[in-house]
Design a protein around this motif. Structure first.
Motif, PDB file in Angstrom:
ATOM      1  N   TYR A 104      97.790 -40.489  17.691  1.00  0.00           N
ATOM      2  CA  TYR A 104      98.841 -40.776  18.670  1.00  0.00           C
ATOM      3  C   TYR A 104     100.077 -39.942  18.376  1.00  0.00           C
ATOM      4  CZ  TYR A 104      95.953 -44.660  20.039  1.00  0.00           C
ATOM      5  OH  TYR A 104      94.894 -45.402  20.504  1.00  0.00           O
ATOM      6  N   GLN A 105     100.670 -39.403  19.441  1.00  0.00           N
ATOM      7  CA  GLN A 105     101.912 -38.662  19.328  1.00  0.00           C
ATOM      8  C   GLN A 105     103.066 -39.654  19.371  1.00  0.00           C
ATOM      9  OE1 GLN A 105     101.971 -36.080  22.744  1.00  0.00           O
ATOM     10  NE2 GLN A 105     100.840 -34.493  21.685  1.00  0.00           N
ATOM     11  N   VAL A 106     104.020 -39.474  18.477  1.00  0.00           N
ATOM     12  CA  VAL A 106     105.251 -40.254  18.520  1.00  0.00           C
ATOM     13  C   VAL A 106     106.264 -39.369  19.243  1.00  0.00           C
ATOM     14  CG1 VAL A 106     107.070 -41.335  17.170  1.00  0.00           C
ATOM     15  CG2 VAL A 106     104.697 -41.510  16.422  1.00  0.00           C
ATOM     16  N   VAL A 107     106.829 -39.912  20.337  1.00  0.00           N
ATOM     17  CA  VAL A 107     107.658 -39.124  21.239  1.00  0.00           C
ATOM     18  C   VAL A 107     109.054 -39.738  21.359  1.00  0.00           C
ATOM     19  CG1 VAL A 107     107.819 -38.245  23.609  1.00  0.00           C
ATOM     20  CG2 VAL A 107     105.580 -38.525  22.551  1.00  0.00           C
ATOM     21  N   LEU A 108     110.069 -38.890  21.215  1.00  0.00           N
ATOM     22  CA  LEU A 108     111.452 -39.308  21.463  1.00  0.00           C
ATOM     23  C   LEU A 108     111.802 -38.955  22.893  1.00  0.00           C
ATOM     24  CD1 LEU A 108     113.748 -38.286  18.460  1.00  0.00           C
ATOM     25  CD2 LEU A 108     113.132 -40.560  19.211  1.00  0.00           C
ATOM     26  N   LEU A 109     112.469 -39.874  23.584  1.00  0.00           N
ATOM     27  CA  LEU A 109     112.874 -39.651  24.975  1.00  0.00           C
ATOM     28  C   LEU A 109     114.370 -39.391  25.053  1.00  0.00           C
ATOM     29  CD1 LEU A 109     110.785 -42.528  26.585  1.00  0.00           C
ATOM     30  CD2 LEU A 109     110.141 -40.146  26.297  1.00  0.00           C
ATOM     31  N   VAL A 119     113.483 -40.954   9.411  1.00  0.00           N
ATOM     32  CA  VAL A 119     112.212 -41.631   9.712  1.00  0.00           C
ATOM     33  C   VAL A 119     111.005 -40.703   9.544  1.00  0.00           C
ATOM     34  CG1 VAL A 119     110.905 -42.873  11.493  1.00  0.00           C
ATOM     35  CG2 VAL A 119     113.352 -43.248  11.270  1.00  0.00           C
ATOM     36  N   PHE A 120     111.173 -39.416   9.885  1.00  0.00           N
ATOM     37  CA  PHE A 120     110.030 -38.499   9.873  1.00  0.00           C
ATOM     38  C   PHE A 120     110.059 -37.509   8.706  1.00  0.00           C
ATOM     39  CE2 PHE A 120     110.581 -40.058  14.158  1.00  0.00           C
ATOM     40  CZ  PHE A 120     109.293 -40.478  14.464  1.00  0.00           C
ATOM     41  N   GLY A 121     111.112 -37.596   7.868  1.00  0.00           N
ATOM     42  CA  GLY A 121     111.184 -36.744   6.684  1.00  0.00           C
ATOM     43  C   GLY A 121     111.317 -35.260   6.980  1.00  0.00           C
ATOM     44  N   MET A 122     111.902 -34.923   8.119  1.00  0.00           N
ATOM     45  CA  MET A 122     112.050 -33.514   8.488  1.00  0.00           C
ATOM     46  C   MET A 122     113.261 -32.893   7.801  1.00  0.00           C
ATOM     47  SD  MET A 122     111.394 -33.559  12.560  1.00  0.00           S
ATOM     48  CE  MET A 122     109.942 -34.359  13.234  1.00  0.00           C
ATOM     49  N   ASP A 123     113.173 -31.580   7.599  1.00  0.00           N
ATOM     50  CA  ASP A 123     114.362 -30.887   7.117  1.00  0.00           C
ATOM     51  C   ASP A 123     115.301 -30.657   8.305  1.00  0.00           C
ATOM     52  OD1 ASP A 123     113.612 -28.496   8.528  1.00  0.00           O
ATOM     53  OD2 ASP A 123     112.436 -27.830   6.807  1.00  0.00           O
ATOM     54  N   ARG A 124     116.515 -30.275   8.001  1.00  0.00           N
ATOM     55  CA  ARG A 124     117.559 -30.151   9.032  1.00  0.00           C
ATOM     56  C   ARG A 124     117.176 -29.195  10.161  1.00  0.00           C
ATOM     57  NH1 ARG A 124     121.652 -33.309   9.852  1.00  0.00           N
ATOM     58  NH2 ARG A 124     123.519 -32.383  10.685  1.00  0.00           N
ATOM     59  N   SER A 125     116.606 -28.050   9.835  1.00  0.00           N
ATOM     60  CA  SER A 125     116.307 -27.072  10.890  1.00  0.00           C
ATOM     61  C   SER A 125     115.195 -27.555  11.824  1.00  0.00           C
ATOM     62  CB  SER A 125     115.970 -25.703  10.303  1.00  0.00           C
ATOM     63  OG  SER A 125     114.796 -25.765   9.546  1.00  0.00           O
ATOM     64  N   GLY A 180     105.759 -36.270  15.721  1.00  0.00           N
ATOM     65  CA  GLY A 180     104.637 -36.212  14.796  1.00  0.00           C
ATOM     66  C   GLY A 180     103.401 -36.835  15.432  1.00  0.00           C
ATOM     67  N   ILE A 181     102.257 -36.637  14.794  1.00  0.00           N
ATOM     68  CA  ILE A 181     100.982 -37.169  15.283  1.00  0.00           C
ATOM     69  C   ILE A 181     100.361 -37.972  14.139  1.00  0.00           C
ATOM     70  CG2 ILE A 181      98.704 -36.577  16.170  1.00  0.00           C
ATOM     71  CD1 ILE A 181      99.989 -34.021  17.328  1.00  0.00           C
ATOM     72  N   TYR A 182     100.030 -39.226  14.439  1.00  0.00           N
ATOM     73  CA  TYR A 182      99.588 -40.163  13.401  1.00  0.00           C
ATOM     74  C   TYR A 182      98.464 -41.051  13.916  1.00  0.00           C
ATOM     75  CZ  TYR A 182     104.323 -38.988  11.839  1.00  0.00           C
ATOM     76  OH  TYR A 182     105.460 -38.319  11.468  1.00  0.00           O
ATOM     77  N   THR A 183      97.852 -41.800  12.996  1.00  0.00           N
ATOM     78  CA  THR A 183      96.919 -42.846  13.406  1.00  0.00           C
ATOM     79  C   THR A 183      97.738 -43.950  14.095  1.00  0.00           C
ATOM     80  OG1 THR A 183      97.147 -43.966  11.280  1.00  0.00           O
ATOM     81  CG2 THR A 183      95.292 -42.424  11.516  1.00  0.00           C
ATOM     82  N   TYR A 184      97.053 -44.836  14.773  1.00  0.00           N
ATOM     83  CA  TYR A 184      97.721 -45.851  15.582  1.00  0.00           C
ATOM     84  C   TYR A 184      98.758 -46.656  14.800  1.00  0.00           C
ATOM     85  CZ  TYR A 184      98.508 -49.714  18.757  1.00  0.00           C
ATOM     86  OH  TYR A 184      99.107 -50.640  19.573  1.00  0.00           O
ATOM     87  N   GLU A 185      98.354 -47.195  13.648  1.00  0.00           N
ATOM     88  CA  GLU A 185      99.236 -48.084  12.888  1.00  0.00           C
ATOM     89  C   GLU A 185     100.494 -47.362  12.407  1.00  0.00           C
ATOM     90  OE1 GLU A 185      95.932 -47.846  12.345  1.00  0.00           O
ATOM     91  OE2 GLU A 185      95.276 -49.821  13.043  1.00  0.00           O
ATOM     92  N   ILE A 186     100.329 -46.132  11.934  1.00  0.00           N
ATOM     93  CA  ILE A 186     101.482 -45.373  11.449  1.00  0.00           C
ATOM     94  C   ILE A 186     102.396 -45.008  12.611  1.00  0.00           C
ATOM     95  CG2 ILE A 186     102.218 -43.235  10.327  1.00  0.00           C
ATOM     96  CD1 ILE A 186      99.656 -43.481   8.591  1.00  0.00           C
ATOM     97  N   ALA A 187     101.810 -44.585  13.731  1.00  0.00           N
ATOM     98  CA  ALA A 187     102.613 -44.238  14.914  1.00  0.00           C
ATOM     99  C   ALA A 187     103.397 -45.458  15.388  1.00  0.00           C
ATOM    100  CB  ALA A 187     101.709 -43.714  16.029  1.00  0.00           C
ATOM    101  N   GLU A 188     102.734 -46.596  15.429  1.00  0.00           N
ATOM    102  CA  GLU A 188     103.372 -47.841  15.860  1.00  0.00           C
ATOM    103  C   GLU A 188     104.559 -48.194  14.950  1.00  0.00           C
ATOM    104  OE1 GLU A 188     101.380 -51.876  17.450  1.00  0.00           O
ATOM    105  OE2 GLU A 188     100.935 -51.430  15.350  1.00  0.00           O
TER     106      GLU A 188
END
Length: 105
Positions: A27-32, A49-55, A73-81
């Protein structure tokens, strides 16, 4: 059957068929995008939340801003949820309407 053939049959190892494992759906986690959440807050959420670097967080924030949504990001259902719940909860705690959803990848 000769004694040799009979003995050979007993020495055969029978291997059971292994069950085929199927990968779980992702599942894709999407910001709107919204017109109220500051860009800096979106970057903060992506880092926290996603551990991304600044850039990378800035690139995704700009995608959300210009295209209306961006994949975090793309995760299994439980992690995406869990990620969706974390973003939405964190946003509400800071009085921002930022919305995060998930969709099958």
């Amino acid at each position: 059957m000769t004694e040799e053939q009979h003995k050979a049959n007993h020495d055969l190892a029978v291997e059971e068929a292994r069950p085929k494992l199927k990968r779980p759906p992702l599942y894709q986690v999407v910001l709107l995008n919204d017109d109220f959440t500051p860009m800096e807050f979106v970057v903060e959420v992506l880092e926290k939340v996603f551990g991304m670097d600044r850039s990378r967080a800035t690139r995704i924030m700009l995608e959300v801003h210009t295209r209306g949504k961006g994949v975090c990001g793309i995760y299994t259902y439980e992690i995406a949820e869990t990620k969706v719940a974390q973003v939405n909860s964190y946003s509400r705690q800071h009085q921002h309407p930022l919305l995060c959803t998930m969709e099958e990848s």
